[in-house]
Write an enzyme that holds these catalytic residues in place. Structure first.
Site, mmCIF file in Angstrom:
data_model
loop_
_atom_site.group_PDB
_atom_site.id
_atom_site.type_symbol
_atom_site.label_atom_id
_atom_site.label_comp_id
_atom_site.label_asym_id
_atom_site.label_seq_id
_atom_site.Cartn_x
_atom_site.Cartn_y
_atom_site.Cartn_z
ATOM 1 N N GLY A 175 -1.438 -7.141 -3.186
ATOM 2 C CA GLY A 175 -2.258 -7.568 -2.047
ATOM 3 C C GLY A 175 -2.825 -6.366 -1.299
ATOM 4 N N ASP A 176 -2.040 -5.291 -1.209
ATOM 5 C CA ASP A 176 -2.522 -4.089 -0.523
ATOM 6 C C ASP A 176 -3.633 -3.447 -1.352
ATOM 7 O OD1 ASP A 176 -0.409 -4.596 1.252
ATOM 8 O OD2 ASP A 176 0.954 -3.397 0.036
ATOM 9 N N ASN A 207 0.653 1.710 1.837
ATOM 10 C CA ASN A 207 0.119 1.452 0.481
ATOM 11 C C ASN A 207 -1.401 1.318 0.550
ATOM 12 O OD1 ASN A 207 2.851 1.078 -0.009
ATOM 13 N ND2 ASN A 207 2.723 -1.141 -0.297
ATOM 14 N N ALA A 248 3.240 -1.922 3.467
ATOM 15 C CA ALA A 248 1.912 -2.462 3.197
ATOM 16 C C ALA A 248 0.764 -1.572 3.694
ATOM 17 C CB ALA A 248 1.799 -3.853 3.813
ATOM 18 N N TYR A 252 15.764 -6.020 2.761
ATOM 19 C CA TYR A 252 15.357 -4.993 3.721
ATOM 20 C C TYR A 252 16.557 -4.394 4.453
ATOM 21 C CZ TYR A 252 10.614 -7.110 3.600
ATOM 22 O OH TYR A 252 9.397 -7.591 3.241
#
Ligand code: KDG
Length: 315
Positions: free
Chosen positions: A256-257, A38, A35, A104
């Site tokens: 969102g980033d 990015n 995030a 992950y």
């Protein structure tokens, strides 16, 4: 020294080449993810300077991340190379454009060993803004301490703090997540939650109630992402909504980033909240229309083309 500083984990993402359950996918496209990384790419593409603080493994994935960030123009001078722990990776599963799971492989990663000693006080205090997300404090106790120390440095030197809760329940338990993120929000000047995140943290899905709660905790401005319905922003004096441009959604991860990079770019440009919200929404919409976590992040020129303000010459 960069205008914007952020800290967090970058990973290599394996994006499946087909919309299928992961057990049926045969080929993947390798990409950059994380995030905060990015976000810093987004900031640089939109015309500002960004520095990213982290640890990465001394391995091919770490080298790929460093080369990618350097190539994008992000300052990586504060990144430490860890020869004992690996760079994290993750696999994305896309059953459809809006139905995405992540797997992950980041436990014990180099980034999870970040510690307050990794922070250069002068580097943070000479920035205009420190951007924090709720992912970094979820990685380990030392990562959480690093986040708090970075915030403390920023607060002492009047550096604006922006905060995107970025809730990742695969990384920590619900109670700890809620308690920590609401505590971090108290130090943030700008809060950028999604409506579902506001719902999770504050038990309401009403965007104005969510925004008001973060303002009451101490924020100056709150922008709530409303998915396909756009976004709303609130300060002590104003409330505004902005609808999302209509685009074909390919991959929502990273939007969102992009939204955060757009909003913060507006703030750095000295724009009013309405213009910040508009840019945030446009960048988020451009990001969802391409595959990958960073590939779709636009330059300002690409935003103007998207808005129809500049004609694009293709051939
Ligand atoms: O916001 C996009 C990120 O979620 C993605 O790039 C990977 O940082 C990541 C995470 O922890 O999920």
């Amino acid at each position: 020294m960069p205008e914007v500083v952020t800290l967090g984990e970058a990973m290599v993402v394996f994006n499946p080449d087909d919309y299928l359950p992961l057990d049926y996918v045969h080929s993947f496209t390798k990409g950059m993810a994380g995030a905060e990384a990015n976000f810093s790419i987004g900031i640089v593409r939109l015309g500002h300077e960004a520095g990213w603080i982290s640890r990465i493994g001394d391995d091919p994935f770490g080298r790929f991340i460093l080369k990618s960030l350097k190539g994008e123009g992000v300052d990586v001078s504060k990144v430490k190379i860890d020869s004992e722990h690996p760079t994290g990776i993750y696999f994305k599963e896309r059953k459809s454009a809006r139905n995405i799971n992540v797997y992950y492989y980041r436990k014990g990663s180099a980034a999870s060993f970040m510690s307050p000693e990794d922070l250069d006080e002068g580097y943070i205090s000479s920035a205009k803004l420190l951007h924090i997300t709720g992912i970094t404090p979820a990685l380990s106790q030392t990562c959480r301490e690093t986040v708090y120390r970075a915030i403390q440095i920023a607060k002492e030197k009047n550096v604006t703090v922006s905060f995107d809760p970025n809730i990742r329940l695969k990384l920590w338990n619900i109670q700890e997540c809620r308690k920590t993120l609401l505590d971090i929000a108290k130090y943030a000047d700008i809060v950028l939650p999604g409506r579902d995140e506001g719902g999770f943290l504050l038990d309401t899905d009403d965007p104005e109630t969510i925004a008001k709660a973060f303002l009451d905790l101490g924020a100056r401005v709150v922008a709530v992402k409303l998915g396909p319905e756009g976004a709303m922003a609130m300060t002590d004096n104003e409330v505004m909504y902005d609808s999302a441009p209509d685009v074909a959604v390919v991959d929502t991860i990273g939007a969102g980033d992009g939204f955060a990079a757009g909003f913060i770019t507006g703030v750095l440009n000295g724009w009013d909240i309405k213009q910040c919200l508009r840019l945030a929404n446009d960048v988020g919409s451009i990001v969802v229309s391409s595959s990958g976590d960073v590939e779709g992040l636009p330059t300002m020129e690409e935003v103007e083309i998207f808005r129809g303000n500049i004609k694009k010459v293709d051939r």
